[in-house]
Design a protein around this motif. Structure first.
Motif, mmCIF file in Angstrom:
data_model
loop_
_atom_site.group_PDB
_atom_site.id
_atom_site.type_symbol
_atom_site.label_atom_id
_atom_site.label_comp_id
_atom_site.label_asym_id
_atom_site.label_seq_id
_atom_site.Cartn_x
_atom_site.Cartn_y
_atom_site.Cartn_z
ATOM 1 N N SER A 1 0.827 -1.204 0.000
ATOM 2 C CA SER A 1 0.000 0.000 0.000
ATOM 3 C C SER A 1 0.863 1.257 0.000
ATOM 4 N N TRP A 2 1.922 1.282 0.793
ATOM 5 C CA TRP A 2 2.807 2.454 0.846
ATOM 6 C C TRP A 2 3.563 2.635 -0.470
ATOM 7 N N SER A 3 3.867 1.514 -1.140
ATOM 8 C CA SER A 3 4.551 1.599 -2.429
ATOM 9 C C SER A 3 3.643 2.226 -3.478
ATOM 10 N N LYS A 4 2.353 1.875 -3.460
ATOM 11 C CA LYS A 4 1.416 2.459 -4.426
ATOM 12 C C LYS A 4 1.204 3.942 -4.170
ATOM 13 N N GLY B 1 3.364 5.960 -2.845
ATOM 14 C CA GLY B 1 4.621 6.698 -2.935
ATOM 15 C C GLY B 1 5.209 7.070 -1.600
ATOM 16 N N LEU B 2 4.621 6.592 -0.516
ATOM 17 C CA LEU B 2 5.133 6.945 0.809
ATOM 18 C C LEU B 2 6.453 6.252 1.110
ATOM 19 N N ASP B 3 6.745 5.150 0.388
ATOM 20 C CA ASP B 3 7.976 4.411 0.668
ATOM 21 C C ASP B 3 9.231 5.144 0.196
ATOM 22 N N LYS B 4 9.064 6.250 -0.535
ATOM 23 C CA LYS B 4 10.240 6.979 -1.001
ATOM 24 C C LYS B 4 11.052 7.549 0.155
ATOM 25 N N TYR B 5 10.386 7.773 1.305
ATOM 26 C CA TYR B 5 11.081 8.377 2.437
ATOM 27 C C TYR B 5 12.068 7.409 3.080
ATOM 28 N N TRP B 6 11.833 6.115 3.025
ATOM 29 C CA TRP B 6 12.816 5.185 3.582
ATOM 30 C C TRP B 6 13.687 4.535 2.508
ATOM 31 N N LYS B 7 13.236 4.565 1.267
ATOM 32 C CA LYS B 7 14.095 4.041 0.218
ATOM 33 C C LYS B 7 15.314 4.935 -0.007
ATOM 34 N N ARG B 8 15.194 6.223 0.277
ATOM 35 C CA ARG B 8 16.334 7.114 0.151
ATOM 36 C C ARG B 8 17.411 6.798 1.194
#
Length: 425
Positions: free
Chosen positions: A307-310, A312-319
């Protein structure tokens, strides 16, 4: 008929917020109109309207007549098309008054007979007979007058009885409205309270006849500590609103999993959660249920990451080279004191003891071991063989607060894609 015609007066006297009038009347049929005196502050509900219909229907049965038929042609409480009034069309069987009609016949017949007798009969009769006839006529007239008064008194009594009946009916429905309003308030109160108190505790409080007291008793339980992995690193890049959103989504999924497996969530500790299996209610095989619960939580986290990947919220920890958010958990089984902790004016349900401390330390030990779920040897010993196959021995480790080392096991890949929770880019 006359009683129905006097009904508006009874309605006005029985309800301070309503006006009523008779729009049409004919023998066996009457039309009422009921309107609020102040529409802006009018609060009467549909149940009062239904109650008034029942009262109209039942009036003829007071004298053994069939129920009246009431047609509710206009209604202020119609959700689709509310009217400005409640209009009732009542059809009924008239009350028989034949014995009173005979009295009125005598009242009209006596004067006529007296005139005829004086002109044609009294001239031929003796004085004594005329006195007797006059006395008879006077007696008949008095009886007719008495019957007319009796009819009027019965009518007045009927009007008073119906007025009282309407007042009692309105009062009853007022009581029912207050009771239903109180029930709605209590239901809302319980719903609000249940948002802060676990359901298992709330059920216990409802069943208690006495107020809760401080103190507790010993019980064997399985304690589970869980927190979000890499939360401190990720929260640095999140707004407060986003932080609360992630925490609430994680906690919502975790609480559902804990409750589904018979556990109780006692506290939320920042990004962590404390749950207990085997208290406050007994739970068979609570160590196994705790492991099953953690397996379900792994699946829940997988769904949340999708759900977070869809969004775009996961960008904060992928960085920060973190592919997915996961959790760490520590599990220990032992004896605790469970009960009410605090003061007489403010208390909470808690579990206290070395068992809680060990579970918390095992959760922290995951960082050192590079694991996700750390299980104590005491918990592992109580598990069935199929669940033991999930665990990998990690030796004995010292934990803060204990002089003796604790045997530790961690979960292997058999628990359901456990590696997903600790994978980094």
């Amino acid at each position: 008929g006359p009683l129905y015609r006097s009904m508006p007066c009874s309605i006005r006297r029985g309800s301070v917020g309503l006006e009523a009038e008779v729009l049409s009347y004919m023998p066996g049929r009457v039309i009422f109109s009921v309107t609020p005196r102040n529409p802006e502050t009018y609060w009467e509900g549909h149940e009062r309207c239904v109650g008034r219909i029942g009262c109209f229907e039942g009036i003829p049965q007071v004298w053994g007549l069939p129920l009246a038929k009431v047609q509710h042609s206009h209604c202020m409480h119609d959700p689709d098309n509310p009217a400005r009034e409640c209009r009732y069309i009542v059809t009924f069987v008239e009350r028989p008054v034949f014995r009173f009609l005979s009295s009125f016949f005598i009242i009209g017949f006596c004067p006529l007979f007296t005139i005829v007798a004086k002109e044609f009969l009294f001239q031929q009769l003796s004085f004594e007979i005329s006195i007797i006839l006059n006395g008879l006529f006077i007696g008949l007239a008095i009886e007719a007058w008495r019957s007319a008064l009796l009819l009027q008194n019965i009518q007045n009594n009927d009007v008073d009885n119906i007025r009282e009946l309407l007042c009692l009916s309105d009062q009853r429905y007022m009581d029912l409205w207050r009771e239903s309003n109180e029930l709605r308030r209590l239901a809302l109160h319980n719903r609000n309270i249940s948002s802060y108190i676990p359901k298992t505790l709330l059920d216990r409080l409802r069943d208690r006849q006495q107020p809760p007291i401080l103190g507790g008793s010993k019980r064997e339980v399985t304690v589970v500590f869980v927190d979000i992995q890499n939360y401190s690193t990720v929260s640095e890049y999140l707004d407060p609103e986003q932080t609360i959103q992630i925490l609430n989504e994680c906690f919502s999924a975790w609480v559902a999993d804990v409750q589904a497996h018979g556990g109780t969530v006692l506290e939320f500790l920042g990004d962590g959660m404390l749950a207990v299996f085997g208290a406050p209610n007994d739970l068979a095989n609570h160590p196994s249920q705790a492991l099953y619960c953690l397996r379900a939580m792994i699946s829940s986290m997988e769904q949340l990451n999708k759900s977070w990947s869809k969004s775009g919220l996961d960008k904060y920890w992928k960085r920060k080279n973190i592919s997915q958010l996961g959790f760490r958990s520590g599990i220990h089984t032992g004896t605790v004191v469970e009960g009410n902790l605090g003061s007489l004016t403010q208390m909470k349900y808690a579990v206290v003891g070395d068992t809680v401390n060990v579970a918390a330390r095992l959760e922290q030990l995951n960082k050192k071991l590079g694991s996700t779920i750390a299980v104590s040897g005491d918990t592992q010993a109580l598990l069935p063989e199929d669940i033991k196959s999930w665990l990998v021995p990690r030796g004995h480790h010292l934990v803060k607060g204990r002089n003796q080392p604790v045997e530790v096991f961690s979960c292997g890949s058999n628990i359901s894609n456990i590696k997903l929770l600790s994978r980094s880019i």
